[in-house]
Design an enzyme around this catalytic site. Structure first.
Site, PDB file in Angstrom:
ATOM      1  N   HIS A   1       5.743   0.293  19.184  1.00  0.00           N
ATOM      2  CA  HIS A   1       4.694   0.743  18.256  1.00  0.00           C
ATOM      3  C   HIS A   1       4.747   2.267  18.063  1.00  0.00           C
ATOM      4  O   HIS A   1       3.792   2.988  18.389  1.00  0.00           O
ATOM      5  CB  HIS A   1       3.299   0.314  18.747  1.00  0.00           C
ATOM      6  N   ILE A   2       5.881   2.716  17.501  1.00  0.00           N
ATOM      7  CA  ILE A   2       6.096   4.162  17.360  1.00  0.00           C
ATOM      8  C   ILE A   2       6.360   4.575  15.913  1.00  0.00           C
ATOM      9  O   ILE A   2       6.875   5.670  15.669  1.00  0.00           O
ATOM     10  CB  ILE A   2       7.271   4.636  18.253  1.00  0.00           C
TER      11      ILE A   2
ATOM     12  N   GLU B   1       0.209  -6.751  22.332  1.00  0.00           N
ATOM     13  CA  GLU B   1       0.897  -5.579  22.879  1.00  0.00           C
ATOM     14  C   GLU B   1      -0.047  -4.762  23.767  1.00  0.00           C
ATOM     15  O   GLU B   1      -1.250  -4.789  23.553  1.00  0.00           O
ATOM     16  CB  GLU B   1       1.463  -4.704  21.730  1.00  0.00           C
TER      17      GLU B   1
ATOM     18  N   GLY C   1       0.853  -1.191   0.000  1.00  0.00           N
ATOM     19  CA  GLY C   1       0.000   0.000   0.000  1.00  0.00           C
ATOM     20  C   GLY C   1       0.885   1.235   0.000  1.00  0.00           C
ATOM     21  O   GLY C   1       2.044   1.196  -0.431  1.00  0.00           O
ATOM     22  N   ARG C   2       0.317   2.341   0.507  1.00  0.00           N
ATOM     23  CA  ARG C   2       1.044   3.614   0.467  1.00  0.00           C
ATOM     24  C   ARG C   2       2.372   3.540   1.215  1.00  0.00           C
ATOM     25  O   ARG C   2       3.403   4.027   0.741  1.00  0.00           O
ATOM     26  CB  ARG C   2       0.170   4.722   1.072  1.00  0.00           C
ATOM     27  N   ILE C   3       2.368   2.915   2.396  1.00  0.00           N
ATOM     28  CA  ILE C   3       3.596   2.871   3.204  1.00  0.00           C
ATOM     29  C   ILE C   3       4.611   1.924   2.556  1.00  0.00           C
ATOM     30  O   ILE C   3       5.804   2.236   2.465  1.00  0.00           O
ATOM     31  CB  ILE C   3       3.277   2.468   4.658  1.00  0.00           C
TER      32      ILE C   3
ATOM     33  N   ARG D   1      -2.025  -8.457  -2.085  1.00  0.00           N
ATOM     34  CA  ARG D   1      -3.269  -9.112  -2.517  1.00  0.00           C
ATOM     35  C   ARG D   1      -3.504  -8.860  -3.998  1.00  0.00           C
ATOM     36  O   ARG D   1      -3.868  -9.744  -4.746  1.00  0.00           O
ATOM     37  CB  ARG D   1      -4.463  -8.541  -1.738  1.00  0.00           C
TER      38      ARG D   1
ATOM     39  N   ILE E   1       6.333  -3.691  10.849  1.00  0.00           N
ATOM     40  CA  ILE E   1       5.746  -2.422  11.306  1.00  0.00           C
ATOM     41  C   ILE E   1       4.247  -2.433  11.006  1.00  0.00           C
ATOM     42  O   ILE E   1       3.611  -1.375  10.977  1.00  0.00           O
ATOM     43  CB  ILE E   1       6.405  -1.187  10.641  1.00  0.00           C
ATOM     44  N   ALA E   2       3.692  -3.625  10.768  1.00  0.00           N
ATOM     45  CA  ALA E   2       2.293  -3.712  10.342  1.00  0.00           C
ATOM     46  C   ALA E   2       1.373  -3.804  11.564  1.00  0.00           C
ATOM     47  O   ALA E   2       0.882  -2.778  12.056  1.00  0.00           O
ATOM     48  CB  ALA E   2       2.122  -4.899   9.417  1.00  0.00           C
ATOM     49  N   ARG E   3       1.155  -4.992  12.063  1.00  0.00           N
ATOM     50  CA  ARG E   3       0.330  -5.204  13.246  1.00  0.00           C
ATOM     51  C   ARG E   3       0.794  -6.467  13.940  1.00  0.00           C
ATOM     52  O   ARG E   3       1.241  -7.411  13.274  1.00  0.00           O
ATOM     53  CB  ARG E   3      -1.140  -5.412  12.862  1.00  0.00           C
TER      54      ARG E   3
HETATM   55  C1  GLV Z   1      -0.508   2.771  13.581  1.00  0.00           C
HETATM   56  O1  GLV Z   1      -0.206   1.655  13.797  1.00  0.00           O
HETATM   57  C2  GLV Z   1      -1.613   3.169  12.749  1.00  0.00           C
HETATM   58  O2  GLV Z   1      -2.361   2.289  12.300  1.00  0.00           O
HETATM   59  O3  GLV Z   1      -1.783   4.363  12.517  1.00  0.00           O
END
Ligand code: GLV
Length: 326
Positions: free
Chosen positions: A286-287, A268, A155-157, A178, A237-239
């Site tokens: 989670h920063i 978390e 996606g964008r990130i 996907r 860095i997703a979830r």
């Molecule tokens: C951070 O994890 C967000 O979803 O903005």
């Protein structure tokens, strides 16, 4: 009468002040972590909610708070929302995309570099007073420049990370998603679409940026880790929940992969105890979106969604626009 809203966590005081111009605001500036019963209590009689990723809005909350019309999440991810239940009750959900893309991509890249170059591990060594001499292989890691960067979730990130890797560091970028990107976007990111298996087998550095959904649960588990190169690094860095953290801790301990960088965790803010004891992992709480300007932009976008909704019946970044009708 002004609509009543509840702000579920502490946020920038100036954003609470902005909201107070438009709404009767009850805010949790004490930053108490609310139980579900406390959240329901606070939301009862409110028409709007300003939520963060830790505030779960599900069918039970919605049933107990029938006045609720909108929940504005200060996060791009929204797995804290039961979106079908919100849609069924006609409750609008909004998130904060775009404003955090570049900041989060910066962080993903930084975490990848810190992981590949063993920055946390070597800092702990130094702080512990163990640095007494030079040695040829002390904390020798792997290179970023020229390496193969794999991105799961484009996606964008993901695209932001791809651009950084390809254009800034001469990386060979491959991705799995996907759906495949259009040719122009692929060319812009200099990224090549591959199967998930090829991504796992070929990446020197694999970065996870896909949204959480039940089908993404443990998308990276023991079997997937076993396909990765023993020299590879993994960054999440997703979830939390996308990686099987217990399997990852075992793979790191056994050096099945070289190292990992994790900003998100299953359950978390608890962290799997084995991840706290393996040395070859960089851990952050989670920063990824946490630069001051970006967090302020996220808070203002969530506030703007509430303000727009109650003044025009529309929102800037709706997740279920079908509840708005015509
Ligand atoms: C951070 O994890 C967000 O979803 O903005």
């Amino acid at each position: 009468m002004r609509p009543k809203i509840f702000v579920a966590r502490e946020i920038f005081p100036e954003v609470v002040e902005r909201l107070a111009v438009h709404f009767e605001v009850q805010s949790n500036q004490a930053d108490d972590i609310l139980s579900k019963a406390q959240l329901i209590d606070a939301l009862r009689g409110k028409q709007g909610a300003f939520t963060t990723g830790g505030d779960r809005i599900d069918a039970e909350v919605l049933a107990a708070c029938p006045d609720l019309k909108i929940c504005a999440n200060m996060a791009v991810g929204y797995n804290n929302f039961d979106l079908p239940a919100m849609t069924a009750r006609g409750v609008l959900a909004t998130n904060t995309p775009d404003v955090l893309t570049e900041t989060t991509a910066d962080f993903g890249f930084a975490l990848m570099m810190a992981t590949a170059r063993r920055m946390s591990e070597s800092e702990h060594f130094l702080r512990a007073g163990k640095w007494t001499k030079w040695s040829f292989d002390m904390f020798a890691g792997s290179d970023i420049h020229g390496a193969t960067l794999g991105i799961l979730g484009m996606g964008r990130i993901g695209q932001g990370i791809a651009r950084r890797g390809a254009l800034g560091f001469g990386m060979n970028v491959i991705y799995h998603n996907r759906s495949r990107l259009d040719a122009a976007t692929e060319a812009q990111c200099k990224a090549r679409y591959v199967s998930k298996e090829e991504l796992l087998r070929s990446s020197d550095h694999l970065v996870l940026v896909l949204p959480y959904s039940p089908s993404a649960h443990h998308a990276i588990g023991a079997a997937e880790l076993a396909m990765m190169k023993p020299t590879a690094t993994l960054v999440n860095i997703a979830r939390g929940g996308i990686v099987d953290d217990a399997a990852l801790a075992q793979a790191l301990a056994q050096k099945r992969i070289a190292a990992a960088g994790l900003d998100v965790f299953e359950g978390e803010p608890s962290v799997h105890p084995d991840l706290l004891t393996v040395p070859n992992v960089v851990l952050t709480p989670h920063i990824a979106s946490a630069s001051v300007p970006t967090r302020l932009a996220m808070a203002n976008l969530a506030a703007d969604n509430l303000i727009q909704f109650f003044s025009t019946g529309k929102a800037l970044t709706p997740l279920n626009p079908e509840v708005l009708g015509g």
